[in-house]
Motif scaffolding. Structure first.
Motif, mmCIF file in Angstrom:
data_model
loop_
_atom_site.group_PDB
_atom_site.id
_atom_site.type_symbol
_atom_site.label_atom_id
_atom_site.label_comp_id
_atom_site.label_asym_id
_atom_site.label_seq_id
_atom_site.Cartn_x
_atom_site.Cartn_y
_atom_site.Cartn_z
ATOM 1 N N LEU A 75 -27.174 28.435 77.254
ATOM 2 C CA LEU A 75 -26.905 27.230 78.046
ATOM 3 C C LEU A 75 -27.300 25.938 77.328
ATOM 4 O O LEU A 75 -26.819 24.860 77.675
ATOM 5 C CB LEU A 75 -27.660 27.307 79.376
ATOM 6 C CG LEU A 75 -27.303 28.510 80.236
ATOM 7 C CD1 LEU A 75 -28.238 28.611 81.426
ATOM 8 C CD2 LEU A 75 -25.860 28.438 80.680
ATOM 9 N N LYS A 79 -26.078 21.883 77.747
ATOM 10 C CA LYS A 79 -26.999 20.931 78.382
ATOM 11 C C LYS A 79 -27.357 19.778 77.449
ATOM 12 O O LYS A 79 -27.817 18.739 77.894
ATOM 13 C CB LYS A 79 -28.277 21.639 78.853
ATOM 14 C CG LYS A 79 -28.082 22.623 79.981
ATOM 15 C CD LYS A 79 -27.620 21.972 81.253
ATOM 16 C CE LYS A 79 -28.758 21.399 82.043
ATOM 17 N NZ LYS A 79 -28.370 20.902 83.349
ATOM 18 N N LEU A 89 -22.950 22.768 85.499
ATOM 19 C CA LEU A 89 -24.057 22.717 84.539
ATOM 20 C C LEU A 89 -24.738 21.351 84.520
ATOM 21 O O LEU A 89 -25.868 21.234 84.062
ATOM 22 C CB LEU A 89 -23.571 23.077 83.142
ATOM 23 C CG LEU A 89 -23.628 24.558 82.812
ATOM 24 C CD1 LEU A 89 -22.974 24.832 81.462
ATOM 25 C CD2 LEU A 89 -25.046 25.078 82.820
#
Length: 122
Positions: A75, A79, A89
């Protein structure tokens, strides 16, 4: 496409053109809570930082569980980037460690933003 759409902004001062730059967030992954038993020895507040696009940094004497880290790693590149407000997200920042007995929950925080020459990124 505007600079806001693709996260790249031109740098001033290039002759005949502009050097592309990419804005990336520095991130901190923090142990938010542990709802089970801590098998790996981590505690609430333990963290790891992702800075300068690709550098993982631990506090002196700190450690971070490899299995918790592997859950959050996929992730992090997303991010690091500015996302549309409706993107899930952009809103969600919690990740669970895969150990079902531990139930360790991590939070991804944006700690700053850097403008990096795009040619320096892989």
């Amino acid at each position: 496409m505007s600079a806001e759409d693709d996260d790249r902004t031109p740098a001033a001062g290039s002759s005949g053109g502009t050097a592309a730059r990419t804005e990336l967030y520095d991130l901190r992954v923090v142990v938010d809570r542990i709802e089970g038993r801590s098998v790996c020895g981590m505690k609430v507040g333990d963290h790891i930082d992702l800075v300068e696009s690709s550098r993982l940094c631990l506090p002196d004497g700190g450690h971070f569980c490899l299995y918790a880290l592997q859950a959050v790693l996929p992730l992090l590149p997303t991010k690091q980037r500015r996302l549309p407000p409706g993107d899930w997200l952009e809103r969600d920042d919690l990740v669970a460690c895969p150990d079902p007995e531990e139930r360790l929950i991590m939070r991804i925080e944006r700690t700053g933003i850097r403008s990096i020459p795009t040619e320096d990124l892989t």
